[in-house]
Write a protein that holds these residues in place. Structure first.
Motif, PDB file in Angstrom:
ATOM      1  N   TRP A 118       0.837  -1.199   0.000  1.00 25.88           N
ATOM      2  CA  TRP A 118       0.000   0.000   0.000  1.00 25.88           C
ATOM      3  C   TRP A 118       0.873   1.250   0.000  1.00 25.88           C
ATOM      4  O   TRP A 118       1.958   1.269   0.592  1.00 25.88           O
ATOM      5  CB  TRP A 118      -0.905   0.021   1.232  1.00 25.88           C
ATOM      6  CG  TRP A 118      -2.065  -0.921   1.159  1.00 25.88           C
ATOM      7  CD1 TRP A 118      -2.166  -2.056   0.414  1.00 25.88           C
ATOM      8  CD2 TRP A 118      -3.305  -0.806   1.878  1.00 25.88           C
ATOM      9  NE1 TRP A 118      -3.380  -2.644   0.614  1.00 25.88           N
ATOM     10  CE2 TRP A 118      -4.100  -1.918   1.501  1.00 25.88           C
ATOM     11  CE3 TRP A 118      -3.804   0.114   2.783  1.00 25.88           C
ATOM     12  CZ2 TRP A 118      -5.385  -2.112   2.019  1.00 25.88           C
ATOM     13  CZ3 TRP A 118      -5.073  -0.083   3.302  1.00 25.88           C
ATOM     14  CH2 TRP A 118      -5.859  -1.185   2.910  1.00 25.88           C
ATOM     15  N   HIS A 119       0.352   2.280  -0.640  1.00 23.21           N
ATOM     16  CA  HIS A 119       1.007   3.587  -0.571  1.00 23.21           C
ATOM     17  C   HIS A 119       1.111   3.987   0.896  1.00 23.21           C
ATOM     18  O   HIS A 119       0.211   3.722   1.697  1.00 23.21           O
ATOM     19  CB  HIS A 119       0.186   4.616  -1.345  1.00 23.21           C
ATOM     20  CG  HIS A 119       0.868   5.935  -1.522  1.00 23.21           C
ATOM     21  ND1 HIS A 119       0.891   6.886  -0.521  1.00 23.21           N
ATOM     22  CD2 HIS A 119       1.555   6.471  -2.556  1.00 23.21           C
ATOM     23  CE1 HIS A 119       1.550   7.946  -0.951  1.00 23.21           C
ATOM     24  NE2 HIS A 119       1.974   7.711  -2.172  1.00 23.21           N
ATOM     25  N   ASP A 120       2.222   4.626   1.270  1.00 22.83           N
ATOM     26  CA  ASP A 120       2.475   4.893   2.685  1.00 22.83           C
ATOM     27  C   ASP A 120       1.374   5.718   3.341  1.00 22.83           C
ATOM     28  O   ASP A 120       0.996   5.481   4.491  1.00 22.83           O
ATOM     29  CB  ASP A 120       3.830   5.577   2.872  1.00 22.83           C
ATOM     30  CG  ASP A 120       3.871   6.981   2.286  1.00 22.83           C
ATOM     31  OD1 ASP A 120       3.788   7.095   1.044  1.00 22.83           O
ATOM     32  OD2 ASP A 120       3.999   7.944   3.044  1.00 22.83           O
ATOM     33  N   ARG A 140      -2.904 -13.247   9.185  1.00 21.40           N
ATOM     34  CA  ARG A 140      -1.823 -12.277   9.392  1.00 21.40           C
ATOM     35  C   ARG A 140      -1.654 -11.421   8.145  1.00 21.40           C
ATOM     36  O   ARG A 140      -1.810 -11.917   7.021  1.00 21.40           O
ATOM     37  CB  ARG A 140      -0.510 -12.992   9.731  1.00 21.40           C
ATOM     38  CG  ARG A 140      -0.570 -13.792  11.018  1.00 21.40           C
ATOM     39  CD  ARG A 140       0.772 -14.368  11.389  1.00 21.40           C
ATOM     40  NE  ARG A 140       1.243 -15.331  10.388  1.00 21.40           N
ATOM     41  CZ  ARG A 140       2.444 -15.897  10.421  1.00 21.40           C
ATOM     42  NH1 ARG A 140       3.308 -15.584  11.377  1.00 21.40           N
ATOM     43  NH2 ARG A 140       2.797 -16.768   9.484  1.00 21.40           N
ATOM     44  N   LEU A 141      -1.319 -10.161   8.368  1.00 24.95           N
ATOM     45  CA  LEU A 141      -1.111  -9.224   7.266  1.00 24.95           C
ATOM     46  C   LEU A 141       0.352  -8.815   7.218  1.00 24.95           C
ATOM     47  O   LEU A 141       0.927  -8.401   8.227  1.00 24.95           O
ATOM     48  CB  LEU A 141      -1.989  -7.981   7.427  1.00 24.95           C
ATOM     49  CG  LEU A 141      -3.501  -8.203   7.525  1.00 24.95           C
ATOM     50  CD1 LEU A 141      -4.218  -6.862   7.637  1.00 24.95           C
ATOM     51  CD2 LEU A 141      -4.020  -8.993   6.328  1.00 24.95           C
ATOM     52  N   ARG A 142       0.939  -8.903   6.021  1.00 24.97           N
ATOM     53  CA  ARG A 142       2.317  -8.432   5.794  1.00 24.97           C
ATOM     54  C   ARG A 142       2.240  -7.184   4.917  1.00 24.97           C
ATOM     55  O   ARG A 142       2.009  -7.272   3.717  1.00 24.97           O
ATOM     56  CB  ARG A 142       3.164  -9.498   5.090  1.00 24.97           C
ATOM     57  CG  ARG A 142       3.389 -10.762   5.884  1.00 24.97           C
ATOM     58  CD  ARG A 142       4.184 -11.786   5.070  1.00 24.97           C
ATOM     59  NE  ARG A 142       5.514 -11.311   4.727  1.00 24.97           N
ATOM     60  CZ  ARG A 142       5.917 -11.039   3.492  1.00 24.97           C
ATOM     61  NH1 ARG A 142       5.086 -11.157   2.466  1.00 24.97           N
ATOM     62  NH2 ARG A 142       7.150 -10.627   3.266  1.00 24.97           N
ATOM     63  N   PHE A 143       2.415  -6.009   5.507  1.00 23.06           N
ATOM     64  CA  PHE A 143       2.455  -4.770   4.744  1.00 23.06           C
ATOM     65  C   PHE A 143       3.894  -4.535   4.307  1.00 23.06           C
ATOM     66  O   PHE A 143       4.809  -4.498   5.135  1.00 23.06           O
ATOM     67  CB  PHE A 143       1.967  -3.590   5.582  1.00 23.06           C
ATOM     68  CG  PHE A 143       0.486  -3.596   5.841  1.00 23.06           C
ATOM     69  CD1 PHE A 143      -0.405  -3.149   4.868  1.00 23.06           C
ATOM     70  CD2 PHE A 143      -0.025  -4.043   7.046  1.00 23.06           C
ATOM     71  CE1 PHE A 143      -1.768  -3.151   5.098  1.00 23.06           C
ATOM     72  CE2 PHE A 143      -1.387  -4.047   7.284  1.00 23.06           C
ATOM     73  CZ  PHE A 143      -2.269  -3.597   6.304  1.00 23.06           C
ATOM     74  N   VAL A 144       4.108  -4.390   3.002  1.00 21.09           N
ATOM     75  CA  VAL A 144       5.450  -4.157   2.477  1.00 21.09           C
ATOM     76  C   VAL A 144       5.486  -2.804   1.778  1.00 21.09           C
ATOM     77  O   VAL A 144       4.475  -2.305   1.289  1.00 21.09           O
ATOM     78  CB  VAL A 144       5.871  -5.278   1.500  1.00 21.09           C
ATOM     79  CG1 VAL A 144       5.935  -6.614   2.218  1.00 21.09           C
ATOM     80  CG2 VAL A 144       4.906  -5.368   0.320  1.00 21.09           C
TER      81      VAL A 144
END
Length: 313
Positions: free
Chosen positions: A100-102, A124-128
């Motif tokens: 996702w955009h910051d 679980r969510l991995r935001f990169v």
């Protein structure tokens, strides 16, 4: 001839990765095993599929022509062999990777995570972080869901516009532009600017809009993220143009002031993007619904009041 569905899976990975080693890693098999699969595919199709060009491998014209068909066939086969079952969120265990955009992550990420934890504690969510260049993460299965202003343009990528946000100006409190009655295009152009660009671009649509008025601006720096740009703005007399939604959560008690943009600029769109392989995936559909709700939930903006004295510069 008997069809081996394992070859279809291997062919899909080879066409995606354009590398025997990469395809092997993706399917969790050894490189020699993948090399043997490539040999069988070559004998079956009568085509080389991948040919070595220096240190890399390049798909043949035939491979390029059937790439999307192979994707779709594999997707259909997986749907047949994995019939739809009712989704049990209470027992669902899965890890999703989201790029996702910051600013969207800061604005809507907490709401999404809260909803996920409440409904499916085993997920679980991995935001990169976004990268400086566009990557095929959605196609390769490395990313499950993207949220940004510019969706990937590819026939196998789904993109849905879920909202938009008007653009506004952010400056530090006490900036000269906060002491004028009206922020004109000329005053705006004369200020020092910082631009947000993952690639470090010094010009964008703002410069085009100013040029139509016979004006130019000076961009003294670029920042890779909106949060970084706001840190610069807090510390010196610079101007940054950002979506209003970004600033809603950043302005309160931060020493920043929000002003209108004196230009005719389109609102910043918000898109969700995913690979078509997940169109009928129940868990992914559930996550998309939650993400859509988190991204479209809005609170009323609270712009700074105009100065009472109407001082002009």
């Amino acid at each position: 001839m008997q069809l081996d569905l394992n070859l279809l899976t291997a062919l899909d990975a080879l066409l995606e990765e354009e590398s025997v080693a990469g395809a092997a890693a993706r399917l969790h098999v050894t490189a020699p095993a993948m090399s043997r699969s490539l040999g069988r595919i070559r004998r079956t199709t009568g085509d080389q599929i991948l040919v070595r060009t220096g240190r890399t491998m390049t798909p043949t014209p035939y491979a390029i022509a059937v790439r999307e068909q192979v994707h779709e066939l594999l997707h259909q086969v997986q749907g047949v062999l994995a019939p739809s079952r009712e989704l049990d969120l209470a027992t669902l265990e899965r890890t999703f990777t989201l790029r996702w955009h910051d600013s969207l992550l800061s604005l809507s990420g907490p709401a999404l995570l809260s909803a996920v934890r409440a409904q499916a504690p085993g997920v679980r969510l991995r935001f990169v972080a976004e990268t400086a260049t566009d990557t095929p993460g959605l196609r390769r299965g490395e990313v499950d869901l993207e949220a940004n202003a510019n969706p990937v343009s590819a026939p196998d990528i789904r993109a849905e516009k879920v909202g938009e946000s008007p653009l506004v100006i952010a400056v530090r409190e006490g900036h000269p532009l906060t002491r004028v009655k009206t922020v004109t295009a000329k005053r705006y152009a004369a200020a020092g600017h910082i631009s947000v660009s993952r690639r470090g671009n010094l010009s964008n649509a703002i410069d085009d809009a100013l040029a139509q008025l016979g004006l130019t601006r000076t961009v003294v720096a670029t920042a890779p993220t909106e949060a970084a740009a706001l840190d610069f703005v807090r510390g010196c007399d610079l101007v940054v143009c950002l979506p209003e939604a970004t600033l809603r959560s950043a302005v309160a008690g931060s020493g920043l002031a929000v002003l209108p943009v004196p230009l005719d600029l389109p609102s910043a769109p918000i898109h969700l993007s995913w690979h078509q392989r997940y169109d009928t995936d129940q868990a992914h559909t559930w996550l998309r619904d939650l993400a859509r709700a988190a991204l479209t939930t809005r609170t009323p903006p609270q712009p700074n009041p105009e100065p009472a004295d109407g001082t002009a510069t």
